[in-house]
Design a protein around this motif. Structure first.
Motif, PDB file in Angstrom:
ATOM      1  N   ALA A   1       0.830  -1.206   0.000  1.00  0.00           N
ATOM      2  CA  ALA A   1       0.000   0.000   0.000  1.00  0.00           C
ATOM      3  C   ALA A   1       0.865   1.257   0.000  1.00  0.00           C
ATOM      4  O   ALA A   1       0.535   2.248  -0.672  1.00  0.00           O
ATOM      5  N   TYR A   2       1.964   1.234   0.741  1.00  0.00           N
ATOM      6  CA  TYR A   2       2.889   2.378   0.729  1.00  0.00           C
ATOM      7  C   TYR A   2       3.414   2.605  -0.692  1.00  0.00           C
ATOM      8  O   TYR A   2       3.533   3.752  -1.153  1.00  0.00           O
ATOM      9  N   ARG A   3       3.752   1.526  -1.390  1.00  0.00           N
ATOM     10  CA  ARG A   3       4.251   1.678  -2.758  1.00  0.00           C
ATOM     11  C   ARG A   3       3.176   2.301  -3.655  1.00  0.00           C
ATOM     12  O   ARG A   3       3.468   3.180  -4.474  1.00  0.00           O
ATOM     13  N   SER A   4       1.941   1.851  -3.507  1.00  0.00           N
ATOM     14  CA  SER A   4       0.853   2.420  -4.316  1.00  0.00           C
ATOM     15  C   SER A   4       0.648   3.892  -4.013  1.00  0.00           C
ATOM     16  O   SER A   4       0.223   4.669  -4.889  1.00  0.00           O
ATOM     17  N   ALA A   5       0.940   4.295  -2.770  1.00  0.00           N
ATOM     18  CA  ALA A   5       0.780   5.693  -2.378  1.00  0.00           C
ATOM     19  C   ALA A   5       1.989   6.539  -2.756  1.00  0.00           C
ATOM     20  O   ALA A   5       2.034   7.736  -2.416  1.00  0.00           O
ATOM     21  N   GLY A   6       2.986   5.939  -3.410  1.00  0.00           N
ATOM     22  CA  GLY A   6       4.163   6.684  -3.835  1.00  0.00           C
ATOM     23  C   GLY A   6       5.271   6.732  -2.812  1.00  0.00           C
ATOM     24  O   GLY A   6       6.301   7.393  -3.036  1.00  0.00           O
ATOM     25  N   GLN A   7       5.104   6.065  -1.661  1.00  0.00           N
ATOM     26  CA  GLN A   7       6.146   6.050  -0.622  1.00  0.00           C
ATOM     27  C   GLN A   7       7.081   4.862  -0.906  1.00  0.00           C
ATOM     28  O   GLN A   7       7.162   3.895  -0.141  1.00  0.00           O
ATOM     29  N   VAL A   8       7.812   4.976  -2.012  1.00  0.00           N
ATOM     30  CA  VAL A   8       8.566   3.826  -2.533  1.00  0.00           C
ATOM     31  C   VAL A   8       9.721   3.455  -1.619  1.00  0.00           C
ATOM     32  O   VAL A   8       9.971   2.261  -1.366  1.00  0.00           O
ATOM     33  N   ASP A   9      10.456   4.415  -1.111  1.00  0.00           N
ATOM     34  CA  ASP A   9      11.598   4.097  -0.241  1.00  0.00           C
ATOM     35  C   ASP A   9      11.138   3.382   1.023  1.00  0.00           C
ATOM     36  O   ASP A   9      11.787   2.438   1.487  1.00  0.00           O
ATOM     37  N   ARG A  10      10.028   3.843   1.571  1.00  0.00           N
ATOM     38  CA  ARG A  10       9.486   3.202   2.768  1.00  0.00           C
ATOM     39  C   ARG A  10       9.054   1.771   2.457  1.00  0.00           C
ATOM     40  O   ARG A  10       9.289   0.844   3.242  1.00  0.00           O
ATOM     41  N   ALA A  11       8.423   1.608   1.300  1.00  0.00           N
ATOM     42  CA  ALA A  11       7.980   0.274   0.897  1.00  0.00           C
ATOM     43  C   ALA A  11       9.181  -0.645   0.676  1.00  0.00           C
ATOM     44  O   ALA A  11       9.169  -1.827   1.065  1.00  0.00           O
ATOM     45  N   LEU A  12      10.224  -0.126   0.057  1.00  0.00           N
ATOM     46  CA  LEU A  12      11.409  -0.938  -0.233  1.00  0.00           C
ATOM     47  C   LEU A  12      12.050  -1.452   1.050  1.00  0.00           C
ATOM     48  O   LEU A  12      12.392  -2.645   1.157  1.00  0.00           O
ATOM     49  N   ALA A  13      12.210  -0.580   2.024  1.00  0.00           N
ATOM     50  CA  ALA A  13      12.812  -0.990   3.301  1.00  0.00           C
ATOM     51  C   ALA A  13      11.966  -2.070   3.974  1.00  0.00           C
ATOM     52  O   ALA A  13      12.505  -3.055   4.525  1.00  0.00           O
ATOM     53  N   MET A  14      10.636  -1.923   3.925  1.00  0.00           N
ATOM     54  CA  MET A  14       9.769  -2.920   4.562  1.00  0.00           C
ATOM     55  C   MET A  14       9.844  -4.260   3.837  1.00  0.00           C
ATOM     56  O   MET A  14       9.911  -5.324   4.474  1.00  0.00           O
ATOM     57  N   HIS A  15       9.837  -4.248   2.509  1.00  0.00           N
ATOM     58  CA  HIS A  15       9.893  -5.510   1.767  1.00  0.00           C
ATOM     59  C   HIS A  15      11.217  -6.242   2.011  1.00  0.00           C
ATOM     60  O   HIS A  15      11.246  -7.486   2.084  1.00  0.00           O
ATOM     61  N   GLU A  16      12.299  -5.509   2.156  1.00  0.00           N
ATOM     62  CA  GLU A  16      13.579  -6.153   2.464  1.00  0.00           C
ATOM     63  C   GLU A  16      13.524  -6.825   3.842  1.00  0.00           C
ATOM     64  O   GLU A  16      14.017  -7.948   4.018  1.00  0.00           O
ATOM     65  N   GLN A  17      12.930  -6.150   4.818  1.00  0.00           N
ATOM     66  CA  GLN A  17      12.803  -6.726   6.162  1.00  0.00           C
ATOM     67  C   GLN A  17      11.888  -7.951   6.155  1.00  0.00           C
ATOM     68  O   GLN A  17      12.178  -8.969   6.810  1.00  0.00           O
ATOM     69  N   ILE A  18      10.792  -7.863   5.423  1.00  0.00           N
ATOM     70  CA  ILE A  18       9.838  -8.982   5.378  1.00  0.00           C
ATOM     71  C   ILE A  18      10.476 -10.191   4.710  1.00  0.00           C
ATOM     72  O   ILE A  18      10.320 -11.333   5.167  1.00  0.00           O
ATOM     73  N   LEU A  19      11.215  -9.963   3.629  1.00  0.00           N
ATOM     74  CA  LEU A  19      11.876 -11.073   2.952  1.00  0.00           C
ATOM     75  C   LEU A  19      12.873 -11.767   3.873  1.00  0.00           C
ATOM     76  O   LEU A  19      12.923 -13.006   3.939  1.00  0.00           O
ATOM     77  N   ALA A  20      13.651 -10.992   4.600  1.00  0.00           N
ATOM     78  CA  ALA A  20      14.620 -11.589   5.531  1.00  0.00           C
ATOM     79  C   ALA A  20      13.902 -12.441   6.578  1.00  0.00           C
ATOM     80  O   ALA A  20      14.349 -13.554   6.920  1.00  0.00           O
ATOM     81  N   ALA A  21      12.789 -11.935   7.101  1.00  0.00           N
ATOM     82  CA  ALA A  21      12.040 -12.672   8.116  1.00  0.00           C
ATOM     83  C   ALA A  21      11.440 -13.957   7.539  1.00  0.00           C
ATOM     84  O   ALA A  21      11.476 -15.018   8.170  1.00  0.00           O
ATOM     85  N   ARG A  22      10.890 -13.874   6.330  1.00  0.00           N
ATOM     86  CA  ARG A  22      10.281 -15.066   5.736  1.00  0.00           C
ATOM     87  C   ARG A  22      11.329 -16.120   5.381  1.00  0.00           C
ATOM     88  O   ARG A  22      11.073 -17.327   5.518  1.00  0.00           O
ATOM     89  N   LEU A  23      12.488 -15.691   4.933  1.00  0.00           N
ATOM     90  CA  LEU A  23      13.559 -16.652   4.689  1.00  0.00           C
ATOM     91  C   LEU A  23      13.930 -17.378   5.969  1.00  0.00           C
ATOM     92  O   LEU A  23      14.143 -18.599   5.973  1.00  0.00           O
ATOM     93  N   ARG A  24      13.984 -16.652   7.060  1.00  0.00           N
ATOM     94  CA  ARG A  24      14.360 -17.239   8.352  1.00  0.00           C
ATOM     95  C   ARG A  24      13.259 -18.135   8.905  1.00  0.00           C
ATOM     96  O   ARG A  24      13.546 -19.216   9.442  1.00  0.00           O
ATOM     97  N   ILE A  25      12.006 -17.733   8.755  1.00  0.00           N
ATOM     98  CA  ILE A  25      10.903 -18.432   9.416  1.00  0.00           C
ATOM     99  C   ILE A  25      10.277 -19.499   8.523  1.00  0.00           C
ATOM    100  O   ILE A  25      10.004 -20.618   8.971  1.00  0.00           O
ATOM    101  N   LEU A  26      10.053 -19.164   7.256  1.00  0.00           N
ATOM    102  CA  LEU A  26       9.338 -20.067   6.359  1.00  0.00           C
ATOM    103  C   LEU A  26      10.256 -20.854   5.442  1.00  0.00           C
ATOM    104  O   LEU A  26       9.861 -21.892   4.912  1.00  0.00           O
ATOM    105  N   GLY A  27      11.458 -20.345   5.212  1.00  0.00           N
ATOM    106  CA  GLY A  27      12.370 -21.014   4.301  1.00  0.00           C
ATOM    107  C   GLY A  27      12.295 -20.439   2.899  1.00  0.00           C
ATOM    108  O   GLY A  27      11.346 -19.718   2.558  1.00  0.00           O
TER     109      GLY A  27
END
Length: 787
Positions: free
Chosen positions: A687-713
């Motif tokens: 939603a942040y990306r759709s609202a034009g807050q791309v840098d904020r969205a990018l930082a969150m997606h990087e954090q989420i990916l790291a967490a999912r790699l650790r937790i889900l594989g």
């Protein structure tokens, strides 16, 4: 004591009567000593014991005494090692272990005992023989004793005495010969005594006491892993060969053209890189003109025969099957439990077996003592946290233990069948009943390798209802973890076995069919899922009737899958009818009624009717708050779907605050690592990306990916989706080249994990194609700037 008259005198003389004497210990009637021509010689054997003996030329010897033998200190060493089997041993690798032996045994003085222990067939004797071959010249004398028991030690000592003084064999008893050898060792320095295949520590300790410390070195090989500290020995555990060493050993044993070794890597792995098994297989391959791959195929069909068979030169007592049977014979003489444990462990994965999994086999301390006995003979190893110990068993020990052989009392068909059933029961008793709950995931992850090993080692024809239940739960866990191919494998087998055991119309069979359809749906096999759901709905309508709750569940699942496949003409009427029926039959507050309303709202959204979708989601959220409470996971799910509907309508002023509050509540209720929390964070970043807050969205997606790699594989669909969202957000920053570089490996991974036709795979493929087109367009513009 009876005596015999002896003939004496020079050749041709008449028989001369001679007084009979009591035979002393160590004297043999008729024994002779080499004598000079003619004359008479007195050799003392004992101060008060005398016996007549004759020389080769019939000159009489009137007395024999040990005191007249040369002092043992003056007896020179024998030429070359004594007692070492002259048969060539195939040997490869073991560089590290040879270095350990060299450091421990070479040089210095004093009685040093170095032990090499390991599983039967691991190559302990070959290692000791190789060490002797490399270092024999560094010792004044090398002696090889087969030390399986006291009799073997004594026989080896007698061989040493005869090798040192060949004439002694003619008149000394076995006991006297052994003592003469011990005396020689005690009087000399710099020798190496190899004690091969030690079974009991008492045999070594008794020899050490007789030597009084001695002036040499000892190298012991044994299957025993414990007790060495009692004799001051330093133990080294010998493990299997490295894969390349195992293949080299197979090649040397076969001694044939390279094509014979086709499949050699696979064969060595199947044999667990165990030297004895590789040499045994190589001999069979060479003698019967096979390839390694052909032997593998034969092993799958005739394993019991091949485990007990080598070539013509193979000692039947030195085959894989026989090697471990001897140990179990010894253990079973006192307690049958170790053998029962080993047969049960044979059905699990070879490593990481929780010791607590075996608690149902026997009470403590008996269970722990039985495990200790198996560990003492290297039939298993123990490790891990002392609070949660883990067991490991060599894969070939397992393979032999689960292969029935009517001729082996430890592997009769009845015992093997009993062990398989017991292993299945232990796993189902340990398996949590809610595989979709993250709280159960640590336990499931520990059990999963062992359940899958059981499934691999068993045939569906042997499945019981207990097996069906276990594999069904495992399939649900794998599906929740995103491991859809293996989930489908387990759920397919569950359904087939349920149908065989209980019939197609059994409620349990219909549940298995429903779960299999859901797994195919999750894997993107939508047509297959629709076929199975339609079959299940037809069966439930026929058997249970249109108003049974399970029938309504089948209709709900079929309608949902129609929506996933884009067939809204069939999805909407089915989901609308199902909501009406659930309201009528189950009532407005039933959890399944709320599920029906949620799924219908999703279908309206897919049809582009966002207003209607939002209205239903808002209604459903209010009902779930009322019925389940604001913090129930299903309530949080309704809030997610409503916020997503606002987002789809581009109403970001309502979507973003909803997503932000949902993230905060999910973290508070479920924790920051819960999959539902990660979904909420992912949707907020989008939603942040759709609202034009791309840098904020990018930082969150990087954090989420790291967490999912650790937790889900790495292969979970949500992890792959995070990678797609991150690449899409990178592209939104304008870095199209980096986005394309992220999409390319992602496409390969989603195709491998989910299949080429999965909707998620199609999405990634479209994104990569779009990025490539954009890059090509930018390249053309760079080459052809506007006038």
């Amino acid at each position: 004591m009876s005596t015999e008259p002896q003939a004496g005198g020079p050749p041709g003389a008449g028989a001369q009567p001679e007084a009979a004497h009591t035979a002393p210990p160590g004297a043999r009637p008729g024994a002779v000593l080499p004598q000079p021509p003619g004359g008479e010689r007195s050799v003392t054997v004992g101060a008060a014991n005398h016996a007549p003996v004759t020389t080769g030329d019939h000159s009489p010897i009137t007395a024999v005494t040990v005191g007249s033998l040369p002092p043992v200190a003056d007896v020179p060493p024998a030429a070359g090692p004594v007692g070492l089997d002259a048969q060539a041993r195939q040997f490869v690798g073991r560089t590290r272990e040879l270095a350990v032996l060299e450091q421990a045994l070479s040089g210095g003085r004093g009685a040093v005992v170095q032990a090499v222990h390991g599983l039967g067939g691991i190559g302990k004797s070959a290692l000791a023989a190789q060490y002797v071959a490399l270092h024999a010249r560094e010792f004044t004398q090398v002696v090889w004793l087969t030390a399986e028991d006291g009799a073997g030690v004594e026989a080896g000592l007698r061989r040493l005495a005869i090798a040192l003084e060949p004439q002694l064999d003619r008149f000394l008893s076995s006991e006297a010969l052994a003592e003469r050898a011990v005396a020689w060792l005690a009087a000399h320095d710099g020798w190496l005594l190899v004690l091969d295949n030690v079974t009991a520590m008492r045999d070594i300790s008794a020899l050490l006491e007789r030597l009084g410390g001695g002036g040499g070195r000892f190298l012991a090989t044994s299957r025993r892993a414990v007790g060495w500290q009692r004799i001051g020995a330093t133990p080294v555990r010998l493990d299997v060969l490295a894969p390349d060493e195992a293949l080299a050993l197979l090649g040397r044993t076969v001694g044939a053209a390279a094509q014979t070794l086709d499949g050699g890597d696979e064969l060595c792995a199947q044999l667990g890189h165990l030297p004895l098994a590789i040499v045994q297989a190589g001999g069979y391959i060479a003698q019967n003109g096979l390839t390694a791959r052909a032997y593998l195929a034969l092993l799958a069909e005739q394993s019991a025969h091949l485990y007990a068979t080598g070539d013509e030169d193979t000692d039947p007592g030195r085959t894989i099957a026989r090697t471990w049977r001897l140990i179990l014979d010894r253990l079973a003489a006192d307690d049958p439990l170790p053998g029962r444990i080993l047969r049960v462990l044979a059905w699990f994965a070879p490593d990481g077996i929780p010791a607590g999994l075996l608690n149902g086999l026997a009470p403590q301390p008996g269970l722990g003592e039985a495990l200790g006995k198996l560990a003492a003979y290297n039939m298993l190893t123990r490790g891990g946290d002392p609070e949660e110990p883990l067991l490991a068993v060599h894969r070939l020990v397992q393979a032999v233990s689960r292969t029935s052989d009517p001729a082996d009392p430890h592997r009769t068909p009845e015992l093997v069948d009993e062990a398989r059933a017991r292993a299945t029961r232990l796993l189902i008793d340990a398996a949590p009943r809610q595989p979709g709950s993250p709280a159960t995931w640590p336990v499931w992850r520990r059990l999963l390798p062992h359940v899958l090993a059981l499934a691999d080692h068993t045939s569906p024809e042997t499945d019981t209802l207990t097996t069906c239940r276990l594999l069904g739960l495992t399939g649900e866990f794998l599906q929740d973890q995103g491991d859809l191919p293996r989930a489908i494998d387990q759920l397919s087998r569950t359904y087939d076995s349920d149908r065989r055991l209980q019939g197609a119309d059994s409620p349990s069979t219909m549940i298995s069919l429903n779960n299999l359809a859901l797994a195919h749906e999750g894997a993107g096999h939508l047509q297959r899922a629709i076929e199975l759901h339609e079959r299940n709905l037809a069966d439930r309508l026929r058997i249970l009737g249109p108003d049974h709750p399970n029938t309504l569940t089948s209709r709900n699942n079929l309608g949902y899958t129609y929506r996933e496949a884009g067939d809204l003409d069939r999805a909407l009427p089915l989901l609308e009818q199902n909501l009406e029926d659930r309201l009528r039959i189950l009532g407005p507050d039933h959890a399944n009624t709320l599920v029906s309303r949620n799924n219908l709202a999703l279908a309206y959204r897919s049809a582009g009717d966002l207003d209607r979708s939002i209205a239903l989601h808002e209604h459903n959220l209010a009902e779930r708050v009322r019925v389940l409470g604001p913090d129930h996971p299903n309530t949080l799910g309704s809030r997610t779907n409503l916020a997503d509907a606002y987002h789809a309508k581009r109403d970001l002023d309502r979507a973003i605050p909803q997503h932000e509050q949902l993230v905060a509540d999910s973290e508070r209720v479920l924790g920051p690592d819960h999959p539902t929390t990660l979904i909420a964070r992912n949707n907020l970043a989008t939603a942040y990306r759709s609202a034009g807050q791309v840098d904020r969205a990018l930082a969150m997606h990087e954090q989420i990916l790291a967490a999912r790699l650790r937790i889900l594989g790495p292969d979970h669909p949500n992890t792959l989706n995070s990678r797609n969202n991150l690449a899409s957000t990178v592209r939104a920053t304008g870095d199209v080249a980096r986005a394309a570089a992220l999409f390319e490996p992602l496409l390969a991974d989603v195709e491998r994990a989910l299949g080429a036709d999965h909707p998620q795979t199609r999405t990634v493929r479209d994104n990569l194609d779009s990025a490539r087109r954009r890059l090509a367009d930018l390249a053309r513009r760079a080459q052809d700037p506007p006038a």
